[in-house]
Design an enzyme around this catalytic site. Sequence first.
Site, PDB file in Angstrom:
ATOM      1  CE1 TYR A  48      -1.158   3.418   9.032  1.00  0.00           C
ATOM      2  CE2 TYR A  48      -2.238   5.463   9.633  1.00  0.00           C
ATOM      3  CZ  TYR A  48      -1.889   4.228   8.371  1.00  0.00           C
ATOM      4  OH  TYR A  48      -2.212   4.891   7.264  1.00  0.00           O
ATOM      5  NE  ARG A 104      -2.311   1.816   3.682  1.00  0.00           N
ATOM      6  CZ  ARG A 104      -2.778   2.618   4.509  1.00  0.00           C
ATOM      7  NH1 ARG A 104      -3.324   1.103   5.365  1.00  0.00           N
ATOM      8  NH2 ARG A 104      -1.934   3.339   5.197  1.00  0.00           N
ATOM      9  CG  HIS A 126      -7.278   3.417   4.523  1.00  0.00           C
ATOM     10  ND1 HIS A 126      -7.600   2.600   4.600  1.00  0.00           N
ATOM     11  CD2 HIS A 126      -8.805   3.781   4.626  1.00  0.00           C
ATOM     12  CE1 HIS A 126      -8.633   1.402   3.720  1.00  0.00           C
ATOM     13  NE2 HIS A 126      -9.706   3.005   4.072  1.00  0.00           N
TER      14      HIS A 126
HETATM   15  C1  LIG Z   1     -17.334  -3.888   8.881  1.00  0.00           C
HETATM   16  C2  LIG Z   1     -16.629  -2.601   8.486  1.00  0.00           C
HETATM   17  N1  LIG Z   1     -15.985  -2.044   9.775  1.00  0.00           N
HETATM   18  C3  LIG Z   1     -15.252  -1.288   9.445  1.00  0.00           C
HETATM   19  C4  LIG Z   1     -14.689  -0.539   8.168  1.00  0.00           C
HETATM   20  C5  LIG Z   1     -13.843   0.644   7.795  1.00  0.00           C
HETATM   21  N2  LIG Z   1     -12.378   0.341   6.970  1.00  0.00           N
HETATM   22  C6  LIG Z   1     -12.405   0.642   5.816  1.00  0.00           C
HETATM   23  S1  LIG Z   1     -10.990  -0.247   5.410  1.00  0.00           S
HETATM   24  C7  LIG Z   1     -10.901  -0.694   6.494  1.00  0.00           C
HETATM   25  C8  LIG Z   1      -9.670  -0.993   6.415  1.00  0.00           C
HETATM   26  C9  LIG Z   1      -9.190  -2.302   6.148  1.00  0.00           C
HETATM   27  O1  LIG Z   1      -7.661  -3.164   5.458  1.00  0.00           O
HETATM   28  P1  LIG Z   1      -7.596  -4.177   4.768  1.00  0.00           P
HETATM   29  O2  LIG Z   1      -8.977  -5.166   4.822  1.00  0.00           O
HETATM   30  O3  LIG Z   1      -6.298  -4.369   4.986  1.00  0.00           O
HETATM   31  O4  LIG Z   1      -7.410  -3.644   3.447  1.00  0.00           O
HETATM   32  P2  LIG Z   1      -6.883  -2.246   3.251  1.00  0.00           P
HETATM   33  O5  LIG Z   1      -7.287  -0.873   2.861  1.00  0.00           O
HETATM   34  O6  LIG Z   1      -5.637  -2.558   3.770  1.00  0.00           O
HETATM   35  O7  LIG Z   1      -6.610  -3.196   1.291  1.00  0.00           O
HETATM   36  C10 LIG Z   1     -11.745  -0.377   7.603  1.00  0.00           C
HETATM   37  C11 LIG Z   1     -11.256  -0.475   9.196  1.00  0.00           C
HETATM   38  C12 LIG Z   1     -15.274  -0.667   6.832  1.00  0.00           C
HETATM   39  N3  LIG Z   1     -15.186   0.176   5.843  1.00  0.00           N
HETATM   40  N4  LIG Z   1     -16.163  -1.762   7.324  1.00  0.00           N
END
Ligand SMILES: Cc1ncc(C[n+]2csc(CCOP(=O)(O)OP(=O)(O)O)c2C)c(N)n1
Lengths: 328, 328, 353, 353
Positions: free
Chosen positions: D279, D266, D270
């Site tokens: 972080y 990444r 985010h």
């Molecule tokens: C059920 C739920 N909880 C919290 C969120 C907020 N949220 C959006 S993306 C994310 C992190 C996702 O991390 P990952 O699965 O590793 O995917 P990445 O963004 O790193 O590609 C969070 C906590 C959400 N979209 N849905």
Amino acid sequence: MAEITLIEGIRQAMDEELAHDDRVFIVGEDVGPRGGVFRATLGLHEKYGGSRVIDSPLAELSIVGVGIGAALYGMRPICEIQFADFILPAFNQIVNEAAKMCYRSNGEWTVPMVIRAPYGGGIGGGLYHSQSVEAFFAHVPGLKVVIPSNPYDAKGLLKSAVRDPNPVMYFEPKKGYRLIKGEVPDGEEILVPIGQAKVTRPGSDLTVFAYGMMHQYAIQAAEAAAADGVEAEVVDLRTLLPLDKATLLASVRKTGKALIVHEDTRTGGFGAEIAAILAEEAFTDLDAPVRRLTGPDVPAVPFSHPLQDWFMPNPEKIAAAIRELAAY
Amino acid sequence: MAEITLIEGIRQAMDEELAHDDRVFIVGEDVGPRGGVFRATLGLHEKYGGSRVIDSPLAELSIVGVGIGAALYGMRPICEIQFADFILPAFNQIVNEAAKMCYRSNGEWTVPMVIRAPYGGGIGGGLYHSQSVEAFFAHVPGLKVVIPSNPYDAKGLLKSAVRDPNPVMYFEPKKGYRLIKGEVPDGEEILVPIGQAKVTRPGSDLTVFAYGMMHQYAIQAAEAAAADGVEAEVVDLRTLLPLDKATLLASVRKTGKALIVHEDTRTGGFGAEIAAILAEEAFTDLDAPVRRLTGPDVPAVPFSHPLQDWFMPNPEKIAAAIRELAAY
Amino acid sequence: MANRDRVLDPVKESAKSKPGSRRGEATPVGKDQLLEMYQVMLLARRLDERAWVLHRQGKIAFHISGIGQEAAQVGAAFALRRGTDWFAPYYRDLALMLSLGLTPREFVLGLMGKQGEPSSGARQMPSHWSLKRAKVVSQSSPVATQAPHASGIALGIKMRGDDAVVLTTIGEGSTSQGEWYEAVNWAAVHKLPVIFMVENNVYAISVRQDLQMAVLHSSDKAAGLGLPGDSVDGLDVLEVYRAVEAAAARARAGEGPTVIEARVSRMTPHSSDDDDRSYRPREEVEAMKAHDPLVLFRDRLIKEKTLTAESDREFETRAKEQVDEAVAFAVAAPYPPVADGAYPVYVEDVRRG
Amino acid sequence: MANRDRVLDPVKESAKSKPGSRRGEATPVGKDQLLEMYQVMLLARRLDERAWVLHRQGKIAFHISGIGQEAAQVGAAFALRRGTDWFAPYYRDLALMLSLGLTPREFVLGLMGKQGEPSSGARQMPSHWSLKRAKVVSQSSPVATQAPHASGIALGIKMRGDDAVVLTTIGEGSTSQGEWYEAVNWAAVHKLPVIFMVENNVYAISVRQDLQMAVLHSSDKAAGLGLPGDSVDGLDVLEVYRAVEAAAARARAGEGPTVIEARVSRMTPHSSDDDDRSYRPREEVEAMKAHDPLVLFRDRLIKEKTLTAESDREFETRAKEQVDEAVAFAVAAPYPPVADGAYPVYVEDVRRG
Ligand SMILES: Cc1ncc(C[n+]2csc(CCOP(=O)(O)OP(=O)(O)O)c2C)c(N)n1
Ligand SMILES: Cc1ncc(C[n+]2csc(CCOP(=O)(O)OP(=O)(O)O)c2C)c(N)n1
Ligand SMILES: [Mg+2]
Ligand SMILES: [Mg+2]
């Protein structure tokens, strides 16, 4: 006496309660070094350490379920759900477990826990970063449901929630996190009691019931209507469950008319319960139909700006409803 | 013309729809050789095979989530949730996914799916085998919520639900599964339209709104009250969402008084929405406060018989409320 | 497919000595405790059998049975520090609860929904355990909800630096719930002192294991979550004792959680509402009865001269007396006052009385 | 702890050739397709970069980026039968969507919430994909909700006996959801034709993998559910191509689902709402840029003489033109009419409207 934002009131409440009671801890997604995606827990991880400010796995069900277990053991968890829209995976743990624990164990086991979640629209969040979910929980005996509308209440209600022996749902109007500012005395222990509504603007012509961001809009709308000589009383519910019926009924006995405002969708929204109470217990006091000004019955707030504006109640829409009801 | 039970009406509806449309399939816990814990799918596994009557893993979230995926592919799943009390793990999939799919994709993707669940108390099931959950779902635009009160409607509404292009929540009054019998013509295609309430007993003094098992009790109560010269009109809602407001309002315009009955708990229950509609749209027609006779605001139906009886509305309690309201 | 075969003959599989089996190892517990364990298993069995009789007599409305799973439950309970360790059990754990001090009276009060029932004041269905004095937290009906609670209790123990572990039990079918996965994952990530024991009786009501999971043992699921998993013969009380003892030692040493599958037999229908003839062959049930964990344990104790036929008869008599007394007591007990129905929704109500 | 080291240096780990790595094997695809894959990666990158610029200019309110994950997405898409196979992607999959035929115009319309945006008519936030013509089902924000849908689509394919597979993608943090576990379990039990690809970038917003799981690779979770799991270098478009091709072959042969972890970077915060300086160390991000999957692929193509510096410049020009044109088009496009907000709540409304 310092002017602070609503979210700063929330941050201060958690800071103070973490210091005040070593059973208190925070658990949620990104609450640690990141300080939460809205920065509500900013600095707390640094100050209290990773064992009291815990970055959880990305799983709401277990944020709540683990919190319940810790509460059964005697801890006082504050669970942060990143957006109210994402609380639904935890619905079973909240409704079937936390809410029913005291009753089902005849009081032997209790769940002193707070679940915080930012809610509400008007921030370009689309269907899944704008939801209002309070009606689901206000239908669940055993829970308390609190929604602050200003920094003072935000701080005082959250501190009371942390000290409450029951599970408390604490929904935060995220659009107002930085928009809404207010005086909060520092160095003072602020505890706003759960279960008390508040008349925040006296008026004689009708009563507007609102909470959270919509309360701010209701106040603005009432001022606008006052310019046309309409005096609206505004009641900030603050706690939806248990509901302060006495304050509601007293106001309507006085004004004879009621307008209920929330951004959640209309059918089965919390406004229905208020209207039902008035229709049953203030029937003879009502001089006009009970009006509800709410989000429309579509799945959630759409993203594109014109569509979002169409969805959201705002001071102008509320003022128009006030004038119309006053004229009835 | 044969007299059948309510659950037999449900079984026949599924049998006919499985035969009528090869996209239809059933998925749920123990729906296979066991025929469901209430025997609603009895014989269907044998008749249609394990690929169309699927014993799922013990996980409601994925019963619904997998059903949604199959519906997106063009199938017509009938998901059985063993008890309505156990639907909450699937709440996120139902509310955030199934209900919002059509709107969020601007109509490109739709979810033709039925979710069946037995609900309601009075059967010694305690807190977790007695729940009424309709209010949670009647607050969700994009869903349809159907509750039959007799074998004919049970069959006709379920067949319509299976053919409906939207996600339909179909809640079955399990106490009435075998208790409630009625004439259902055989060899005839029975399709009861979703979205229409029905006046099941004409009356002039007041209107009783009810659904499911409570509708049966309301009819009995109305007969009892008639003995004292009180003529109650009874309206069977049948569909809670979308609600047939026209029929509701027409009845109250005629009688001027409304009593709403449900076994779900009071605060935030579906009765609140009906009362709110009357308070807003039938205000000038009302001659008395809108009354709600409901389950009390405790977490759920307690197990011990005296406590269960205390919780449940019954014909006597309803008749008393009818007399009292008529006398207002 | 391997687990299909297994499903068709659970006993053969469950009795099979798999690698790592400790069958025939020296007994880890002393004579008195062995007899105590046997007596609890016996009492659980007789009490459970009586519940079925009461149901046939129409004296109770519902019973869910632990017959065939007593060895796993008693083995687990006795391997832990009762009074210190915490428990989040599930509905078949009558023998576990008796090991923790639940009395026959208290159980039968629950069957009848009578006043004084300790888990819920008769608000909940029978076998929805809660016993604060024994650190047993309150259980609901939705399966797997207890698993995250167990991890949360263990988190509290770790935060407080207390010397305790948590045992949570569950059926193999219920491990299909995401709730169980999330709970185990939490415990694995934070190395929490919790033991996830799966009482695998191969059925979830009518649904066989091969329709629940694509692995042979529910304990194989541990591999995907980074913690140890162990499958043991749940018909052998001492094998379960050793496995739980080892897991508890790991937990106390800060080495984190363990998943243990105890392969057991559901010798009855799912519950008094169920009729299992529609979905499982009678021979299967007969085969189970030929490997009854209670009989296996008794024979072993007699063979090892720990138990004599005479003292066994005394134990039987004592058990019958306890059951008779408990039933008589519960029959005579009153129902809770109707006013109780309204309380306690909130902790404030508890104080109010 | 192993995955902690990994977390501290994702690139080293993700570039590491682990056993089973297919690095340096003969290229499985022809020259034209290689160049097509490169052009899609290039377009995705330039479009994504422009989105960040538009955000800085205040022309859009939100962007969530796929920079650093394009190789995994393009490798996966090209290994499948586009037009036949089904997709349940997640928000970082811009390169996947472009591979499936999403146009730059359509993407930028979404960024700006303009009329004609194909996934939701501008009802949803950007990158909430849906494209019926490409068999991409509609995505929401709650993570992991797409996984059971993918299993359900695969169930439909199996019921109908159709010759198609499903690819669903997800981040490693989101595999902590019980929803993902239940979906994978369903597919494993019923041997469904679905591929669960985890784009593991080591972070879930600010939360590192070691706080999400106690296993080194998210694909290790497959072991607990009875299906194969494979971890591949997601910075190598061809390694991902081969892994997905193999999984698809298994699925089409009726051998069931596969979990594939693509180890990616990444390279941005985010989302446009995030500031990752609080972080993660800058060096970590710099290290990633030194292993940019787009650069790695270009260098390889040049080294293998598949691509010349000159044609690369042409591709760059073409990509820039497409991006400019798309932005100009979207800027000029109208917002949806307000009346659209009310529809379509039910299918009946679609017909009506
Ligand atoms: C059920 C739920 N909880 C919290 C969120 C907020 N949220 C959006 S993306 C994310 C992190 C996702 O991390 P990952 O699965 O590793 O995917 P990445 O963004 O790193 O590609 C969070 C906590 C959400 N979209 N849905
Ligand atoms: C969430 C939920 N879904 C369904 C049920 C109904 N139910 C009760 S027990 C049971 C089967 C449990 O099987 P297993 O986990 O193997 O435990 P066992 O009864 O075999 O000991 C089911 C489906 C429930 N109690 N909770
Ligand atoms: Mg079982
Ligand atoms: Mg990630």
